[in-house]
Write a protein that holds these residues in place. Structure first.
Motif, PDB file in Angstrom:
ATOM      1  N   ASP A   1      22.552  -9.958   7.036  1.00 41.88           N
ATOM      2  CA  ASP A   1      21.820 -10.566   5.875  1.00 41.88           C
ATOM      3  C   ASP A   1      21.101  -9.406   5.136  1.00 41.88           C
ATOM      4  O   ASP A   1      20.268  -8.869   5.895  1.00 41.88           O
ATOM      5  CB  ASP A   1      21.180 -11.700   6.064  1.00 41.88           C
ATOM      6  CG  ASP A   1      21.974 -12.939   6.367  1.00 41.88           C
ATOM      7  OD1 ASP A   1      22.926 -13.081   5.795  1.00 41.88           O
ATOM      8  OD2 ASP A   1      21.536 -13.704   7.326  1.00 41.88           O
ATOM      9  N   PRO A   2      21.356  -9.193   3.742  1.00 39.06           N
ATOM     10  CA  PRO A   2      20.408  -8.256   3.195  1.00 39.06           C
ATOM     11  C   PRO A   2      19.045  -8.626   3.189  1.00 39.06           C
ATOM     12  O   PRO A   2      18.515  -9.727   3.193  1.00 39.06           O
ATOM     13  CB  PRO A   2      20.936  -7.877   1.958  1.00 39.06           C
ATOM     14  CG  PRO A   2      21.734  -8.926   1.670  1.00 39.06           C
ATOM     15  CD  PRO A   2      22.284  -9.681   2.768  1.00 39.06           C
ATOM     16  N   SER A   3      17.946  -7.646   2.778  1.00 41.71           N
ATOM     17  CA  SER A   3      16.559  -8.155   2.671  1.00 41.71           C
ATOM     18  C   SER A   3      16.044  -7.215   1.363  1.00 41.71           C
ATOM     19  O   SER A   3      16.531  -6.423   0.897  1.00 41.71           O
ATOM     20  CB  SER A   3      15.889  -7.558   4.046  1.00 41.71           C
ATOM     21  OG  SER A   3      16.239  -8.294   5.183  1.00 41.71           O
ATOM     22  N   VAL A   4      14.861  -8.101   0.963  1.00 45.79           N
ATOM     23  CA  VAL A   4      14.092  -7.581  -0.265  1.00 45.79           C
ATOM     24  C   VAL A   4      13.009  -7.156   0.498  1.00 45.79           C
ATOM     25  O   VAL A   4      12.187  -7.880   1.383  1.00 45.79           O
ATOM     26  CB  VAL A   4      14.244  -8.554  -1.324  1.00 45.79           C
ATOM     27  CG1 VAL A   4      13.051  -8.075  -2.391  1.00 45.79           C
ATOM     28  CG2 VAL A   4      15.471  -8.526  -2.104  1.00 45.79           C
ATOM     29  N   TYR A   5      12.280  -6.135  -0.049  1.00 48.73           N
ATOM     30  CA  TYR A   5      10.825  -5.682   0.511  1.00 48.73           C
ATOM     31  C   TYR A   5       9.834  -5.520  -0.635  1.00 48.73           C
ATOM     32  O   TYR A   5      10.065  -5.060  -1.673  1.00 48.73           O
ATOM     33  CB  TYR A   5      10.949  -4.383   1.423  1.00 48.73           C
ATOM     34  CG  TYR A   5      12.095  -4.360   2.355  1.00 48.73           C
ATOM     35  CD1 TYR A   5      11.648  -4.572   3.655  1.00 48.73           C
ATOM     36  CD2 TYR A   5      13.246  -4.101   2.151  1.00 48.73           C
ATOM     37  CE1 TYR A   5      12.627  -4.475   4.693  1.00 48.73           C
ATOM     38  CE2 TYR A   5      14.354  -3.886   3.213  1.00 48.73           C
ATOM     39  CZ  TYR A   5      14.148  -4.224   4.345  1.00 48.73           C
ATOM     40  OH  TYR A   5      14.854  -4.480   5.664  1.00 48.73           O
ATOM     41  N   ALA A   6       8.762  -5.920  -0.145  1.00 48.29           N
ATOM     42  CA  ALA A   6       7.582  -5.914  -0.896  1.00 48.29           C
ATOM     43  C   ALA A   6       6.490  -5.034  -0.162  1.00 48.29           C
ATOM     44  O   ALA A   6       6.029  -5.302   0.853  1.00 48.29           O
ATOM     45  CB  ALA A   6       6.895  -7.159  -1.557  1.00 48.29           C
ATOM     46  N   HIS A   7       6.258  -3.974  -0.888  1.00 45.56           N
ATOM     47  CA  HIS A   7       5.530  -2.775  -0.212  1.00 45.56           C
ATOM     48  C   HIS A   7       4.041  -2.725  -1.072  1.00 45.56           C
ATOM     49  O   HIS A   7       3.973  -2.682  -2.178  1.00 45.56           O
ATOM     50  CB  HIS A   7       5.944  -1.557  -0.312  1.00 45.56           C
ATOM     51  CG  HIS A   7       5.222  -0.544   0.301  1.00 45.56           C
ATOM     52  ND1 HIS A   7       4.456   0.521  -0.453  1.00 45.56           N
ATOM     53  CD2 HIS A   7       4.790  -0.050   1.779  1.00 45.56           C
ATOM     54  CE1 HIS A   7       3.922   1.424   0.431  1.00 45.56           C
ATOM     55  NE2 HIS A   7       4.119   0.868   1.670  1.00 45.56           N
ATOM     56  N   TRP A   8       2.892  -2.708   0.051  1.00 40.44           N
ATOM     57  CA  TRP A   8       1.663  -2.607  -0.854  1.00 40.44           C
ATOM     58  C   TRP A   8       0.787  -1.559   0.303  1.00 40.44           C
ATOM     59  O   TRP A   8       0.770  -1.535   1.146  1.00 40.44           O
ATOM     60  CB  TRP A   8       1.126  -4.033  -0.673  1.00 40.44           C
ATOM     61  CG  TRP A   8      -0.507  -3.951  -1.012  1.00 40.44           C
ATOM     62  CD1 TRP A   8      -0.913  -4.227  -2.377  1.00 40.44           C
ATOM     63  CD2 TRP A   8      -1.685  -4.104  -0.367  1.00 40.44           C
ATOM     64  NE1 TRP A   8      -2.336  -4.359  -2.514  1.00 40.44           N
ATOM     65  CE2 TRP A   8      -2.832  -4.057  -1.147  1.00 40.44           C
ATOM     66  CE3 TRP A   8      -2.034  -4.017   1.029  1.00 40.44           C
ATOM     67  CZ2 TRP A   8      -4.131  -4.153  -0.781  1.00 40.44           C
ATOM     68  CZ3 TRP A   8      -3.177  -4.093   1.373  1.00 40.44           C
ATOM     69  CH2 TRP A   8      -4.215  -4.203   0.753  1.00 40.44           C
ATOM     70  N   GLU A   9       0.140  -0.808  -0.715  1.00 43.26           N
ATOM     71  CA  GLU A   9      -0.753   0.092   0.029  1.00 43.26           C
ATOM     72  C   GLU A   9      -2.154  -0.131  -0.425  1.00 43.26           C
ATOM     73  O   GLU A   9      -2.568  -0.270  -1.665  1.00 43.26           O
ATOM     74  CB  GLU A   9      -0.535   1.821  -0.531  1.00 43.26           C
ATOM     75  CG  GLU A   9      -1.246   2.739  -0.017  1.00 43.26           C
ATOM     76  CD  GLU A   9      -0.748   4.100  -0.421  1.00 43.26           C
ATOM     77  OE1 GLU A   9      -1.956   5.005  -0.383  1.00 43.26           O
ATOM     78  OE2 GLU A   9       0.195   4.363  -0.361  1.00 43.26           O
ATOM     79  N   GLY A  10      -2.887  -0.346   0.797  1.00 40.77           N
ATOM     80  CA  GLY A  10      -4.527  -0.876   0.531  1.00 40.77           C
ATOM     81  C   GLY A  10      -5.366   0.456   0.270  1.00 40.77           C
ATOM     82  O   GLY A  10      -4.814   1.668  -0.051  1.00 40.77           O
ATOM     83  N   PRO A  11      -6.711   0.230  -0.286  1.00 44.90           N
ATOM     84  CA  PRO A  11      -7.413   1.135  -1.044  1.00 44.90           C
ATOM     85  C   PRO A  11      -7.949   1.776   0.138  1.00 44.90           C
ATOM     86  O   PRO A  11      -7.869   1.739   1.457  1.00 44.90           O
ATOM     87  CB  PRO A  11      -8.296   0.273  -1.733  1.00 44.90           C
ATOM     88  CG  PRO A  11      -8.474  -1.229  -0.911  1.00 44.90           C
ATOM     89  CD  PRO A  11      -7.048  -1.118  -0.569  1.00 44.90           C
ATOM     90  N   ARG A  12      -9.019   2.812  -0.176  1.00 46.27           N
ATOM     91  CA  ARG A  12      -9.659   3.803   0.711  1.00 46.27           C
ATOM     92  C   ARG A  12     -10.356   2.734   1.798  1.00 46.27           C
ATOM     93  O   ARG A  12     -10.568   3.216   3.001  1.00 46.27           O
ATOM     94  CB  ARG A  12     -10.577   4.818  -0.001  1.00 46.27           C
ATOM     95  CG  ARG A  12     -11.187   5.642   0.929  1.00 46.27           C
ATOM     96  CD  ARG A  12     -12.226   6.209   0.238  1.00 46.27           C
ATOM     97  NE  ARG A  12     -11.478   7.270  -0.552  1.00 46.27           N
ATOM     98  CZ  ARG A  12     -10.945   8.659  -0.150  1.00 46.27           C
ATOM     99  NH1 ARG A  12     -10.979   9.024   1.037  1.00 46.27           N
ATOM    100  NH2 ARG A  12     -10.260   9.212  -1.091  1.00 46.27           N
ATOM    101  N   ALA A  13     -11.084   1.631   1.200  1.00 51.62           N
ATOM    102  CA  ALA A  13     -11.920   1.000   2.019  1.00 51.62           C
ATOM    103  C   ALA A  13     -11.249   0.357   3.229  1.00 51.62           C
ATOM    104  O   ALA A  13     -11.986   0.278   4.310  1.00 51.62           O
ATOM    105  CB  ALA A  13     -12.476  -0.272   1.163  1.00 51.62           C
ATOM    106  N   ILE A  14     -10.077   0.162   3.420  1.00 52.73           N
ATOM    107  CA  ILE A  14      -9.338  -0.329   4.786  1.00 52.73           C
ATOM    108  C   ILE A  14      -8.322   0.668   5.032  1.00 52.73           C
ATOM    109  O   ILE A  14      -7.480   0.657   5.745  1.00 52.73           O
ATOM    110  CB  ILE A  14      -8.421  -1.418   4.539  1.00 52.73           C
ATOM    111  CG1 ILE A  14      -7.727  -1.370   3.239  1.00 52.73           C
ATOM    112  CG2 ILE A  14      -9.578  -2.663   3.957  1.00 52.73           C
ATOM    113  CD1 ILE A  14      -6.434  -2.210   3.260  1.00 52.73           C
ATOM    114  N   GLY A  15      -8.754   2.305   4.975  1.00 58.15           N
ATOM    115  CA  GLY A  15      -7.991   3.341   5.150  1.00 58.15           C
ATOM    116  C   GLY A  15      -6.428   3.444   4.699  1.00 58.15           C
ATOM    117  O   GLY A  15      -5.909   4.139   5.471  1.00 58.15           O
ATOM    118  N   PHE A  16      -6.357   2.917   3.569  1.00 57.77           N
ATOM    119  CA  PHE A  16      -5.123   3.069   3.110  1.00 57.77           C
ATOM    120  C   PHE A  16      -3.820   2.246   3.763  1.00 57.77           C
ATOM    121  O   PHE A  16      -3.087   2.746   3.659  1.00 57.77           O
ATOM    122  CB  PHE A  16      -4.471   4.780   2.664  1.00 57.77           C
ATOM    123  CG  PHE A  16      -5.493   5.176   1.921  1.00 57.77           C
ATOM    124  CD1 PHE A  16      -5.922   4.925   0.309  1.00 57.77           C
ATOM    125  CD2 PHE A  16      -6.384   6.190   2.249  1.00 57.77           C
ATOM    126  CE1 PHE A  16      -6.562   5.356  -0.226  1.00 57.77           C
ATOM    127  CE2 PHE A  16      -7.368   6.801   1.548  1.00 57.77           C
ATOM    128  CZ  PHE A  16      -7.453   6.400   0.197  1.00 57.77           C
TER     129      PHE A  16
END
Length: 219
Positions: A132-147
């Motif tokens: 089964d294929p997958s869809v991905y959602a990627h998020w990069e946090g801010p400096r406050a949480i070390g990216f």
């Protein structure tokens, strides 16, 4: 004490110790485990059931957790989500994550994190039957949480996930043509992230990975 009695006693003692020190998901899948060395991680999570290169798979309270170990330290943690296995992402990214206790959806994470998710997929058209294929959602946090980064994965197996993928695919095909979808060019240009966000808003996440330099499907 004869050898048989001693053997039974030792086995019972080992089992007792094992049960007493059985780790919980909360002890293993949390931000404090990122950056720890492999030996310490396994002292809490136990012995991995499988290992493939840098990836080590554990079963904790019936939940599947994978630790990626690079240079001797844990760089990524992945957990497969089920009704009984839900991740508390606040232990990794604080208030940027939705409150725990409810099934994680793409929309819930988008709302709590302030948006900025980028979408990709292993395949949307003519995928074959290998997996089964997958869809991905990627998020990069801010400096406050070390990216720190979060990668949400939606396996295209349930009706809601398939319907969302079809909506996203149809919009891209209409605007860009069949080749654009089949060659997964949408993984490169981010033009249709908003369309993906709208389509997957209410879809539950199948697995989540936390760490740095997370990679989903490329161009």
């Amino acid at each position: 004490m004869n050898k048989l009695t001693y053997g039974l006693f030792a086995s019972a003692l080992a089992l007792s110790i094992d049960v007493t020190h059985a780790a919980s998901v909360a002890e293993v899948f949390n931000g404090e485990m990122l950056g720890t060395n492999q030996r310490y991680f396994e002292s809490v999570a136990g012995i991995p059931r499988e290992s493939f290169g840098d990836e080590h798979k554990f079963k904790v309270q019936g939940c599947d957790i994978t630790a990626t170990v690079e240079g001797g330290t844990v760089s990524k943690l992945r957990m497969e989500l089920t009704p009984k296995c839900q991740a508390d992402l606040t232990q990794f990214v604080g208030t940027f994550a939705p409150a725990p206790g409810k099934p994680l959806t793409v929309g819930a994470f988008n709302a709590s994190s302030g948006g900025g998710l980028s979408y990709s997929a292993s395949c949307l058209s003519m995928c074959g039957n290998a997996a089964d294929p997958s869809v991905y959602a990627h998020w990069e946090g801010p400096r406050a949480i070390g990216f720190r980064e979060v990668l949400l994965e939606v396996v295209l197996a349930s009706d809601p996930a398939l319907d969302a993928a079809n909506q996203w695919e149809a919009q891209m095909r209409k605007a860009e043509g069949e080749d654009y979808v089949m060659e997964t060019r949408f993984n490169c240009d981010r033009k249709y992230d908003a369309a993906a966000q709208k389509a997957f808003e209410k879809v539950q996440v199948s697995a989540v990975t936390i760490g740095t330099e997370l990679k989903a499907s490329g161009c």
